[in-house]
Scaffold this motif. Sequence first.
Motif, mmCIF file in Angstrom:
data_model
loop_
_atom_site.group_PDB
_atom_site.id
_atom_site.type_symbol
_atom_site.label_atom_id
_atom_site.label_comp_id
_atom_site.label_asym_id
_atom_site.label_seq_id
_atom_site.Cartn_x
_atom_site.Cartn_y
_atom_site.Cartn_z
ATOM 1 N N VAL A 1 0.831 -1.209 0.000
ATOM 2 C CA VAL A 1 0.000 0.000 0.000
ATOM 3 C C VAL A 1 0.863 1.257 0.000
ATOM 4 C CG1 VAL A 1 -1.932 -1.217 1.057
ATOM 5 C CG2 VAL A 1 -0.393 0.128 2.529
ATOM 6 N N GLN A 2 2.068 1.166 0.554
ATOM 7 C CA GLN A 2 2.977 2.315 0.449
ATOM 8 C C GLN A 2 3.334 2.584 -1.009
ATOM 9 O OE1 GLN A 2 5.975 1.525 3.849
ATOM 10 N NE2 GLN A 2 6.258 3.688 3.282
ATOM 11 N N ARG A 3 3.657 1.497 -1.729
ATOM 12 C CA ARG A 3 3.969 1.672 -3.157
ATOM 13 C C ARG A 3 2.766 2.272 -3.899
ATOM 14 N NH1 ARG A 3 6.787 -3.170 -2.603
ATOM 15 N NH2 ARG A 3 5.022 -4.429 -3.332
ATOM 16 N N TYR A 4 1.557 1.787 -3.514
ATOM 17 C CA TYR A 4 0.351 2.315 -4.162
ATOM 18 C C TYR A 4 0.176 3.799 -3.817
ATOM 19 C CZ TYR A 4 -4.514 2.107 -5.987
ATOM 20 O OH TYR A 4 -5.671 2.299 -6.699
ATOM 21 N N ALA A 5 0.359 4.131 -2.546
ATOM 22 C CA ALA A 5 0.212 5.537 -2.125
ATOM 23 C C ALA A 5 1.279 6.405 -2.799
ATOM 24 C CB ALA A 5 0.314 5.637 -0.604
ATOM 25 N N ASP A 6 2.480 5.866 -2.935
ATOM 26 C CA ASP A 6 3.543 6.615 -3.620
ATOM 27 C C ASP A 6 3.115 6.907 -5.057
ATOM 28 O OD1 ASP A 6 5.039 6.465 -1.334
ATOM 29 O OD2 ASP A 6 6.282 4.780 -2.024
ATOM 30 N N TYR B 1 0.772 7.645 7.428
ATOM 31 C CA TYR B 1 1.807 8.563 7.963
ATOM 32 C C TYR B 1 2.188 8.148 9.377
ATOM 33 C CZ TYR B 1 3.059 12.600 10.857
ATOM 34 O OH TYR B 1 3.631 13.416 11.784
ATOM 35 N N ARG B 2 1.197 7.862 10.226
ATOM 36 C CA ARG B 2 1.501 7.510 11.614
ATOM 37 C C ARG B 2 2.267 6.190 11.690
ATOM 38 N NH1 ARG B 2 -4.464 9.102 13.863
ATOM 39 N NH2 ARG B 2 -4.111 11.347 14.070
ATOM 40 N N LYS C 1 5.093 12.510 3.592
ATOM 41 C CA LYS C 1 4.499 12.710 2.263
ATOM 42 C C LYS C 1 3.039 12.252 2.265
ATOM 43 C CE LYS C 1 5.753 9.995 -1.332
ATOM 44 N NZ LYS C 1 6.638 9.109 -2.130
ATOM 45 N N TYR C 2 2.729 11.227 3.080
ATOM 46 C CA TYR C 2 1.341 10.744 3.118
ATOM 47 C C TYR C 2 0.424 11.755 3.801
ATOM 48 C CZ TYR C 2 3.910 6.551 1.903
ATOM 49 O OH TYR C 2 4.755 5.668 1.304
#
Lengths: 643, 643
Positions: free
Chosen positions: B160-165, B195-196, B202-203
């Motif tokens: 999900v980090q890759r997706y959010a990026d 982010y937390r 960045k999120y």
Amino acid sequence: MIHDSRSRLDPVAFDAVHFADTFWAPRIKLVREQTIPFQYQQCKETGRIDALRLDWKPGQEPVPHIFWESDIAKWLEAASYSLAVHPDPELDDLVDQVVALLAGAQQHDGYLNVYFTVVEPGCRWTDLRDAHELYCAGHLIEAGVAHFQATGKRQLLEVVQRYADHIATVFGQDPGQKRGYCGHEEIELALVKLYRATGSEKYLRLSQYFVDERGRKPFYFEQEAEERATPGFFSTMFPEREQERAKFREYNQSHLPMREQTEVVGHAVRAMYLYCAMADLAREVGDVSLAQACERLWQHLTTKRMYLTGGIGSSRANEGFTSDYDLPNESAYAETCAAVGLVFWAHRMLHLDCDGHYADVLERALYNGVLSGISLDGKRFFYVNPLASAGDAHRYEWFGCACCPPNIARLLSSLGQYFYSQSASELVVHLYASGQAQLQVGGQALTVQQTTSYPWDGAVRLVAEQLAEPTTFNIKLRIPGWCSEPAVRVNGAAVNVAASLKKGYVSIERTWQAGDVIELELPMAIKRVYAHPAVEADQGCVALQRGPIVYCLEGVDHASVPLQELELPVSQPLQATFHPDLLDGVVALHGSALATNQAAWDGQLYTSRPPDMQETPLTAIPYYAWDNRQPGEMRVWIHEHRS
Amino acid sequence: MIHDSRSRLDPVAFDAVHFADTFWAPRIKLVREQTIPFQYQQCKETGRIDALRLDWKPGQEPVPHIFWESDIAKWLEAASYSLAVHPDPELDDLVDQVVALLAGAQQHDGYLNVYFTVVEPGCRWTDLRDAHELYCAGHLIEAGVAHFQATGKRQLLEVVQRYADHIATVFGQDPGQKRGYCGHEEIELALVKLYRATGSEKYLRLSQYFVDERGRKPFYFEQEAEERATPGFFSTMFPEREQERAKFREYNQSHLPMREQTEVVGHAVRAMYLYCAMADLAREVGDVSLAQACERLWQHLTTKRMYLTGGIGSSRANEGFTSDYDLPNESAYAETCAAVGLVFWAHRMLHLDCDGHYADVLERALYNGVLSGISLDGKRFFYVNPLASAGDAHRYEWFGCACCPPNIARLLSSLGQYFYSQSASELVVHLYASGQAQLQVGGQALTVQQTTSYPWDGAVRLVAEQLAEPTTFNIKLRIPGWCSEPAVRVNGAAVNVAASLKKGYVSIERTWQAGDVIELELPMAIKRVYAHPAVEADQGCVALQRGPIVYCLEGVDHASVPLQELELPVSQPLQATFHPDLLDGVVALHGSALATNQAAWDGQLYTSRPPDMQETPLTAIPYYAWDNRQPGEMRVWIHEHRS
């Protein structure tokens, strides 16, 4: 079996009664001076009249509509009644012109319908369910009869006879005939009128055929749709019709043969017109099974599906009936035409059986659910008559579907017939208003003079005038259902009401002579009315009625508090006061209500402190007169504070 | 400005609280044993899981739906929470399989959405208003964070980090980026969670961008539709959207910039998720204007547009808000997800400002409008939670649009976080239930043992256990808004509640040591609740509440009389009785009501005789537990007989 018509009770002719009161006479005048000319103008401007020239060409606007003849016919009917009681050469001339146009539009075979002559000429009688063809024919027939009775002129009567003769060749059980009937009932009652006006039993038989055929299997409308194999009228309006066949059979009362129907269902106006014809036929041919069906339907309607105002048909979706006790107030449909239809039906039931219960409902609908349909200035109309409004319901000048305004006009223009009935041995007084009636009882001409301030006061004085010689007959006086302590005197001597009251009428049989005076006292106490506990919309609420008048609250009289927040204490006394300058002169009710003290409210949406109530003045006005001042809220059913 | 997170009040981790009570513990077990497996099975059987293999071919059924990832993600979230408090290797393995499928479905650029990968591959981000693409991304992000926090495994978090990026490259104010945001808010709050969990600002910035951009002119969704020049999703569902642009801007809260919004409008779930993100951002970046907007919206919602049950969004038409005080009972929409969303938002408001008012609403929604959404056996769900029913509203096993069941599951599986908050100097107890909590206050580990029969009894005993050394800190105990006479004792000594009560919490600052005992008495009187007089649906009615539990009447307990006919006398005493065998153990309320004596009713629809009332027994059960016995009527608001 055709009944012997000499011994039976008949309504008086509508023009035998002359109103000289302050309630109806000004309204009838308004209809004559405002509504009838205005409606002609609307028929003219919208193209309805000129369409009768049959010169419409494809592509031309407006396209003649399938309803148009019914609007013209109802205008003709109202105008004819008006001419009979108030000669008017200009109106007479206008009527003759429209009659000539109708005669000119009639085809050689007698057929008379603009839409199916110029717009869809090959499609006569192919969509009986929705095309309103026989419905329009019915209204034309009613107009023809009215025009003849009012003016003695036969032209329109002959036109509609030829049309009815043609219809009799098309429909019936003989080989080659269509086994159909109309999706919007109306012609059935019109044909009985035509029979009465002409004496020709073929019209009575045709009416019987339409009533008897209805609801038989296989269902005609479904067969017709299959055979036609085109969508037909209103297919887009009722896309779910194929999936919900049973519901849509009920919509036009064709789900069962009439003698098997026990519940009022479907479109309310259609139901009323059909029931009228059933009551007419029951009377004319002595058909007990039809009379019993009427009685069952009447009981169902008046004990389960009627508003306090006499409005009927609670749902906009089908312009009609839903389920027992489902009588929502703000979303009430209660079409004006349906209340007019209820007056028509009640009047016919009253002549099957002179029971005050029918007259009570007739009076309730007339003074409330019908009269609310028209503004005090006679120019604006409610199609829908809710019993509560947030302030967004107002009368309009005219409607695309223009059935209601001319329906009120024809009812008010012929109102006299509802006041008296007569037979060889009996005179019956159903309603009360100042004026004079020319009657025939016991072979004698009799003039009755009524003096009263009804509906604002229940004192009524009736004087027998111009009775050539003393004559023995019975006079029946209606004691309205709302009146608990009536008193009757003849020439000053008290009548024992309890002993002589039967089915809502006091009977006085004696030898009457000119100058005899009957005095009625019908005390108009302010009544609190409660609805059956199953009527969810009215739970915990009370309505106010005085005499025949149902009251409502209007926002304009209660500017400081929303009407739904008012609670009327159960023991709160109310005063009735006549205000000559209010709403053309009405009795208003005044008292004190309780309302939540909003200043003391803590700002929360919910609180566990009981609401702090404070007194606030309450004014109720007649329901029929609402929406004639500053627009705003209205409600008939008021929360009752039972302390 | 990023706040210093060390001094602020934070909720405890959801797995720091162990429930040992008879109310929540069995429900959490039910969710674990029934709801979570059942929901996986539903996701599997309906094709949701297998769609992640991306092997769908045109013409194949079922076609992957645009919502599907959100259902899988909410299941993953609930399953992860469950794993944290109740290890289960089998479930852990199942979760890993689904995570692997998600990872496999992720595209090289980070994009992860089945529908726009296999069904409409060229159409990514072309219908932000209706295609729920960022909404699904938001739920995936929440699932990734939950899975990481619950299991320590990073695989889904990294996906999900890759997706959010990737999303951060697509959206924003830089040249070439889309200035869009989602029609169904959700990703905004998810990005704050991300982010937390990661510390990557960045999120947080991307969430800020989405919130700040919303409602700016020109309106993105209208521009997008013009540019796309195809109808888009749901064009047939909202055919009137072009004619009523203003209304449809409100539908997804994009009519105005968020800081200018003062009224809660539109789709209720969307509103809640957005307000959650606003409160999160207000807290994380100290944005006072966002906090003020939240406070205004909160005031508006809770004083004008919220049901007594904490249900919100009164209309089915928009699944959302209508006008002030428009809170109809039988037609109430009050979607379960919206009540869940209100719990989420209230919890965030409580951490902007520790005011008991937020906790009161949280508790109200949790024990009533949320809990009604799930049956006692954990297998059936209400999507819609009316406050009255004629008997035709029942829970279903599953919904085509399956948002509600997994939303309840994820809330109940992580319920512990709502009970306590902690900072360096303070411990706050918001809710009460027997169990144990592992806390960190004043640099010390502390275990608190709660013992209570809440919500059936208001006696609560808290014991400080395992505090290594005496430590000075403040303990705040919530005194619920419904409680009028609370008492508090520390080690047997009474606390002056009046003096130490502030914003709904009693503060006790002292040096605490292991073994200290706090006792609360929160007397649960039966409260009669009244609605603001402008709430028309509740006029003349009263509701019953005891402790946090809102009560209702059910038909099964009142077989002899329809519920709407019952009137509860204003002075009628009621008794609260615990029934261990009724509805898994509830306190029911018993008393006597009045009902119209129908046997004495005269058969008429309207009468001027006041209804003859007779006594009839009344039983009220907790609202959340209705529709778990014989189907029938239900109502929360009871007519009050004010005598």
